[in-house]
Scaffold this motif. Structure first.
Motif, PDB file in Angstrom:
ATOM      1  N   VAL A   1       0.844  -1.205   0.000  1.00 48.80           N
ATOM      2  CA  VAL A   1       0.000   0.000   0.000  1.00 48.80           C
ATOM      3  C   VAL A   1       0.872   1.245   0.000  1.00 48.80           C
ATOM      4  O   VAL A   1       0.629   2.198  -0.764  1.00 48.80           O
TER       5      VAL A   1
ATOM      6  N   ALA B   1       2.372   1.608  -3.428  1.00 52.49           N
ATOM      7  CA  ALA B   1       1.397   2.054  -4.430  1.00 52.49           C
ATOM      8  C   ALA B   1       1.031   3.524  -4.233  1.00 52.49           C
ATOM      9  O   ALA B   1       0.871   4.270  -5.212  1.00 52.49           O
ATOM     10  N   LEU B   2       0.898   3.960  -2.988  1.00 56.77           N
ATOM     11  CA  LEU B   2       0.601   5.371  -2.733  1.00 56.77           C
ATOM     12  C   LEU B   2       1.742   6.264  -3.220  1.00 56.77           C
ATOM     13  O   LEU B   2       1.517   7.295  -3.857  1.00 56.77           O
TER      14      LEU B   2
ATOM     15  N   GLY C   1       1.829   6.402  -7.003  1.00 55.70           N
ATOM     16  CA  GLY C   1       0.748   7.184  -7.593  1.00 55.70           C
ATOM     17  C   GLY C   1       1.035   8.662  -7.630  1.00 55.70           C
ATOM     18  O   GLY C   1       0.540   9.384  -8.511  1.00 55.70           O
TER      19      GLY C   1
ATOM     20  N   PRO D   1       2.589   9.054   1.302  1.00 56.92           N
ATOM     21  CA  PRO D   1       2.463   8.247   2.513  1.00 56.92           C
ATOM     22  C   PRO D   1       3.609   8.495   3.493  1.00 56.92           C
ATOM     23  O   PRO D   1       4.768   8.651   3.095  1.00 56.92           O
TER      24      PRO D   1
ATOM     25  N   THR E   1      -3.981  -7.508   0.228  1.00 52.51           N
ATOM     26  CA  THR E   1      -2.637  -7.018  -0.074  1.00 52.51           C
ATOM     27  C   THR E   1      -1.547  -8.019   0.293  1.00 52.51           C
ATOM     28  O   THR E   1      -0.402  -7.856  -0.125  1.00 52.51           O
TER      29      THR E   1
ATOM     30  N   ALA F   1      -3.292  -3.337  -3.679  1.00 47.07           N
ATOM     31  CA  ALA F   1      -2.746  -2.063  -3.217  1.00 47.07           C
ATOM     32  C   ALA F   1      -2.957  -0.954  -4.246  1.00 47.07           C
ATOM     33  O   ALA F   1      -3.220   0.202  -3.879  1.00 47.07           O
ATOM     34  N   GLN F   2      -2.870  -1.291  -5.527  1.00 46.87           N
ATOM     35  CA  GLN F   2      -3.125  -0.292  -6.563  1.00 46.87           C
ATOM     36  C   GLN F   2      -4.554   0.221  -6.482  1.00 46.87           C
ATOM     37  O   GLN F   2      -4.804   1.426  -6.641  1.00 46.87           O
TER      38      GLN F   2
ATOM     39  N   ALA G   1      -4.836   2.514  -3.374  1.00 52.24           N
ATOM     40  CA  ALA G   1      -4.191   3.809  -3.607  1.00 52.24           C
ATOM     41  C   ALA G   1      -5.016   4.672  -4.553  1.00 52.24           C
ATOM     42  O   ALA G   1      -5.151   5.891  -4.340  1.00 52.24           O
TER      43      ALA G   1
ATOM     44  N   ALA H   1      -6.570   8.243  -3.455  1.00 48.39           N
ATOM     45  CA  ALA H   1      -6.138   9.422  -4.213  1.00 48.39           C
ATOM     46  C   ALA H   1      -7.347  10.149  -4.792  1.00 48.39           C
ATOM     47  O   ALA H   1      -7.427  11.379  -4.773  1.00 48.39           O
TER      48      ALA H   1
END
Length: 362
Positions: free
Chosen positions: A17, A20-21, A24, A29, A169, A351-352, A355, A359
């Motif tokens: 996670v 992925a954050l 992005g 994070p 995840t 996780a994608q 995120a 977002a």
């Protein structure tokens, strides 16, 4: 965005996670380590090149209520320093509930990863079943790993607008970690001599850590493992969880031929052993997911599971703490073909999805 974790399972499941954050580029994070497990999980953070922005100390207490209170206070202080727009917690640990409570008291919205798992028994697993139900009353975003978890949340009255089925995840982490193992022989190297010692004997990997297993259960589990090692030509490997009650397992199994008790293993070493195992015997929830994804048969040392998908996939079998049932089902599993790997817990892109939703909403 502050991601809060403190146990090894949380760290494993939240590393994807955080990755992925960060990838992005919309939500930045930061990571708060609660200190609940001071050292377990460090190898995962090091491999992912993640350093905590907040490194807290575990409260020096044994009582679960005092632990929860201490974690809530220390995480709350970290929130006051970080002032995040949202807090991400995972699963059902004291850290997860403490993080959700601390955020709630500051009117910071909470995202719950692995939301909606339910055993149907408030005290099994204990205290995790109660903790995850409480977090569900506080969270704004509920990231359910499976259809059954999503349905459980909807049946409890959570708005469909706040529930999203994304997969688990842990499968993202598994894909990432297996790729790292393939690329780097030094990761998890402490498992190599353990595997080599087995020789041609099939490896049975066992773990026991649930709080609800008292001395009677632990003695029964040890009897089942001892019978398995005596009756079948296997090498049984038991990484012993450090809780005091598990001394029963060391006492009953420490001198049994072809039973090897080892210290707790890091994530990558444990995955090496899972890869090498012919059978897994465990009371872990996360191991049920990993075993299903890897196609490894597993005996679940519990009377019920909040992961029924593992049973439906044909990977897992419930045996509780019944030594006779454990031996019989182990013999069945060792005689049967290995199960096919299953994607019932996810496709590696949970996780994608998490995120992207955070977002978009933030």
């Amino acid at each position: 965005m502050l991601v809060v974790a403190g146990t090894r399972p949380e760290i494993i499941k939240l590393v994807p996670v955080m990755q992925a954050l960060a990838a992005g580029g919309v939500v930045s994070p930061r990571f708060c380590h609660s200190g609940q497990h001071q050292n377990l999980g460090r190898s995962v953070l090091d491999a992912a090149q993640i350093a905590p922005d907040e490194q807290l100390l575990r409260p020096d207490v044994v009582d679960l209520g005092a632990l929860l209170a201490g974690l809530t206070t220390s995480i709350g202080t970290a929130l006051d320093r970080q002032c995040p727009r949202a807090v991400v917690v995972q699963g059902d640990t004291a850290t997860a509930l403490a993080g959700a409570l601390a955020a709630f008291h500051r009117q910071i919205p909470v995202a719950h990863v692995e939301a909606g798992l339910r055993s149907g028994q408030i005290d099994r697993p204990w205290p995790e079943e109660a903790y995850r139900r409480m977090i569900s009353r506080l969270a704004r975003w509920h990231f359910a790993p499976t259809a059954a978890a999503k349905l459980a949340l909807l049946n409890e009255g959570v708005s469909p607008a706040h529930v999203e089925q994304v997969g688990n995840t842990v499968i993202d982490a598994l894909h990432w970690a297996l790729g790292r193992l393939d690329a780097d022989d030094t990761l998890g190297a402490e498992a190599v001599p353990v595997i080599a010692r087995a020789g041609k004997r099939p490896i049975v990997l066992a773990t026991v850590h649930r709080r609800e297993h008292g001395e009677g259960d632990l003695r029964a589990i040890a009897e089942g493992l001892r019978a398995l090692a005596a009756r079948e030509k296997v090498e049984l490997v038991l990484p012993l969880h450090p809780r005091e009650e598990n001394a029963v397992l060391r006492d009953m199994l420490g001198r049994v031929p072809h039973v090897r008790i080892v210290e707790p293993l890091g994530y990558f070493a444990f995955l090496r052993l899972m890869r090498a195992a012919r059978l897994i015997v465990s009371d872990s929830g996360g191991v049920q997911e990993e075993a299903t994804a890897m196609g490894r048969p597993m005996l679940v040392l519990r009377a019920e599971t909040e992961r029924p998908e593992a049973l439906q996939a044909g990977t897992a079998t419930l045996v509780g703490a019944d030594p006779g049932l454990m031996l019989a089902r182990a013999q069945d599993a060792l005689a049967a073909p290995m199960p096919e790997p299953s994607t019932v817990f996810g496709d590696g892109r949970a996780a994608q999805r998490i995120a992207a939703r955070l977002a978009r909403d933030l």
